[in-house]
Motif scaffolding. Sequence first.
Motif, PDB file in Angstrom:
ATOM      1  N   TRP A  29      -4.707  17.191  -3.428  1.00 38.66           N
ATOM      2  CA  TRP A  29      -5.576  16.149  -2.890  1.00 38.66           C
ATOM      3  C   TRP A  29      -4.759  15.366  -1.857  1.00 38.66           C
ATOM      4  O   TRP A  29      -3.671  14.876  -2.182  1.00 38.66           O
ATOM      5  CB  TRP A  29      -6.040  15.201  -3.992  1.00 38.66           C
ATOM      6  N   THR A  30      -5.266  15.291  -0.653  1.00 42.78           N
ATOM      7  CA  THR A  30      -4.585  14.543   0.400  1.00 42.78           C
ATOM      8  C   THR A  30      -5.448  13.341   0.776  1.00 42.78           C
ATOM      9  O   THR A  30      -6.612  13.507   1.153  1.00 42.78           O
ATOM     10  CB  THR A  30      -4.354  15.436   1.633  1.00 42.78           C
ATOM     11  N   PHE A  31      -4.895  12.139   0.611  1.00 44.19           N
ATOM     12  CA  PHE A  31      -5.677  10.923   0.819  1.00 44.19           C
ATOM     13  C   PHE A  31      -5.578  10.480   2.285  1.00 44.19           C
ATOM     14  O   PHE A  31      -4.483  10.361   2.827  1.00 44.19           O
ATOM     15  CB  PHE A  31      -5.158   9.799  -0.078  1.00 44.19           C
ATOM     16  N   ALA A  32      -6.724  10.257   2.882  1.00 44.48           N
ATOM     17  CA  ALA A  32      -6.739   9.833   4.290  1.00 44.48           C
ATOM     18  C   ALA A  32      -6.364   8.366   4.429  1.00 44.48           C
ATOM     19  O   ALA A  32      -5.799   7.959   5.429  1.00 44.48           O
ATOM     20  CB  ALA A  32      -8.125  10.074   4.881  1.00 44.48           C
ATOM     21  N   LYS A  33      -6.711   7.605   3.402  1.00 43.01           N
ATOM     22  CA  LYS A  33      -6.448   6.168   3.486  1.00 43.01           C
ATOM     23  C   LYS A  33      -5.385   5.782   2.474  1.00 43.01           C
ATOM     24  O   LYS A  33      -5.255   6.414   1.421  1.00 43.01           O
ATOM     25  CB  LYS A  33      -7.726   5.371   3.207  1.00 43.01           C
ATOM     26  N   ALA A  34      -4.676   4.731   2.781  1.00 44.08           N
ATOM     27  CA  ALA A  34      -3.636   4.240   1.875  1.00 44.08           C
ATOM     28  C   ALA A  34      -4.280   3.698   0.600  1.00 44.08           C
ATOM     29  O   ALA A  34      -5.437   3.272   0.604  1.00 44.08           O
ATOM     30  CB  ALA A  34      -2.840   3.136   2.557  1.00 44.08           C
ATOM     31  N   THR A  69       0.897   4.888   1.425  1.00 44.73           N
ATOM     32  CA  THR A  69       0.219   5.672   2.454  1.00 44.73           C
ATOM     33  C   THR A  69       0.597   7.143   2.330  1.00 44.73           C
ATOM     34  O   THR A  69       1.572   7.500   1.665  1.00 44.73           O
ATOM     35  CB  THR A  69       0.592   5.170   3.860  1.00 44.73           C
ATOM     36  N   ASP A  70      -0.201   7.956   3.004  1.00 42.85           N
ATOM     37  CA  ASP A  70       0.026   9.418   2.968  1.00 42.85           C
ATOM     38  C   ASP A  70       0.157   9.924   1.539  1.00 42.85           C
ATOM     39  O   ASP A  70       1.054  10.698   1.205  1.00 42.85           O
ATOM     40  CB  ASP A  70       1.275   9.802   3.782  1.00 42.85           C
ATOM     41  N   PHE A  71      -0.763   9.464   0.706  1.00 44.86           N
ATOM     42  CA  PHE A  71      -0.699   9.808  -0.706  1.00 44.86           C
ATOM     43  C   PHE A  71      -1.204  11.237  -0.910  1.00 44.86           C
ATOM     44  O   PHE A  71      -2.311  11.592  -0.481  1.00 44.86           O
ATOM     45  CB  PHE A  71      -1.542   8.812  -1.509  1.00 44.86           C
ATOM     46  N   VAL A  72      -0.393  12.058  -1.534  1.00 40.78           N
ATOM     47  CA  VAL A  72      -0.740  13.464  -1.786  1.00 40.78           C
ATOM     48  C   VAL A  72      -0.433  13.780  -3.240  1.00 40.78           C
ATOM     49  O   VAL A  72       0.646  13.464  -3.731  1.00 40.78           O
ATOM     50  CB  VAL A  72       0.068  14.409  -0.872  1.00 40.78           C
ATOM     51  N   VAL A  73      -1.385  14.366  -3.923  1.00 38.63           N
ATOM     52  CA  VAL A  73      -1.154  14.800  -5.311  1.00 38.63           C
ATOM     53  C   VAL A  73      -1.264  16.316  -5.356  1.00 38.63           C
ATOM     54  O   VAL A  73      -2.228  16.892  -4.848  1.00 38.63           O
ATOM     55  CB  VAL A  73      -2.177  14.170  -6.282  1.00 38.63           C
ATOM     56  N   PRO A 101       0.829  -1.208   0.000  1.00 35.93           N
ATOM     57  CA  PRO A 101       0.000   0.000   0.000  1.00 35.93           C
ATOM     58  C   PRO A 101       0.871   1.269   0.000  1.00 35.93           C
ATOM     59  O   PRO A 101       1.978   1.266   0.555  1.00 35.93           O
ATOM     60  CB  PRO A 101      -0.794  -0.099   1.300  1.00 35.93           C
TER      61      PRO A 101
END
Lengths: 325, 153
Positions: free
Chosen positions: B132-137, B72-76, B70
């Motif tokens: 866009w900051t993803f809360a989940k992996a 995690t802490d995915f940010v675009v 996975p």
Amino acid sequence: MQHISGVGARIIAGAALGLASPAIAGGTTAGTRIDNQATASYDGPGGTVTVPSNTVSLTVDELLDVTVVSADPGDVQAIPGSADRVLTFTVTNTGNGDEAFGLASAGTLGGDDFDPAVTAIVLDSNGNGAYDAGVDTVYVAGGNDPLLAPDASVTVFLLSTIPGGAGDGHRGRAQLSAEASTGSGAPGASFAGQGQGGGNAIVGATGADADASGFYAVSAATVGFVKSATVADPFGGTSAVPGSVITYSLVATVSGTGTLGNLAIADAIPAGSSYRPGTLTLQGAALTDAADGDAGELASGAIAVRLGNVAGGQVRTVTFQVQVD
Amino acid sequence: MKRLVFALAALLSPALAHAANDVALTSAVFVEKTVLANGQQKIVLEEPSLVVPGDKLVFVLNYRNRGATPATDFVVTNPMPGAVAFQSSPDQAAVVSIDGGRSWGTLSSLKVKESDGTVRGARPEDVTHVRWTFAKAIPAGQGGKLSFRGVVR
């Protein structure tokens, strides 16, 4: 399936950043590239990873737009038969690329009383907004089409001759049109590869072809002239006998909407009579007999009175007296 | 075709499964045009062959975790091209910056201080970056799509 969380912080920005492209009416300059690339970062097994996306690129195409407006505050006054009467227009490139514009004129149009004969289109080459004969450049179609940057304008003059038969108060319309030299037509029509910066050129909302009209209004004036005489004989009667005094009244009535320039009245002293010195008047005020600073004199056996410029609707009355010899 | 090449590369290079670039991010842009079809106006997305000021663009970002673990802490983060004014993102939680990426928030929460000292609410055209900051992996093998709309200045 997206898992996104927002950041709810309230932030006061220090200042708005300047725009990367100049804010012009026609929009981003043709040929400007739009490159878009995003970056992703995430935590993987080996630590934080940053991944760039591919870059997508667009080139802004050229929008062809033009406006023409009359710059005259109202009808341009002209007298019948006069030449080089000037109408003033402003041609503006409202597109987003450098563009040359072809100009054309028309004087035979509907919606007016006479047809001005357009004799020249002149570019305001010294940029002062006023027609300067011999200084401003005469336009030659295809020879010196004005090249305008986005948002730039040029002042253009139409020179016309007013027909001799145009009546007082009549109006004549003349039109200036401007057309993008790359092309014009229905909005959305495109010219592949002909835009500034190597892109395409597309006709904008104006059709890349615009026109505007100006009006000439004829202001003519005519003068009506009436001479009358009253006789007073030495005996209290009205007989013309030696010694009788004749008072001549010369009435000039100007009519029309125009003005007569340098109107003058001259009248010879009739044979068999002598001018009575000091009797020349204009509008009831005495004029000296000598040729001096005032408007009239007695010279070479005739009275002469200069009335100057007299507008329509005004009346000038000159009187003088003679004595029968 | 491109996806096929990626897939082949993943198959052929198992040793790279743990390498840095196992999340792919691709960017695409479309022009929104109104066309007349069967007498009705219809909005379609087209490949941008002609772009002029005022045209509406839709930027699409596709991401996919091609790795085995996975992310995690995915940010675009997408900086706005200078000639494009941001309009909106359909992703409710997308945040924006109006100061070059120093601070972030929803558009309605941001304020602009004008040079004369007055403060006004930020407008879409003030936006300099979208994030866009993803809360989940993102699980291995999963992906998705992000998008935002802009208009050519």
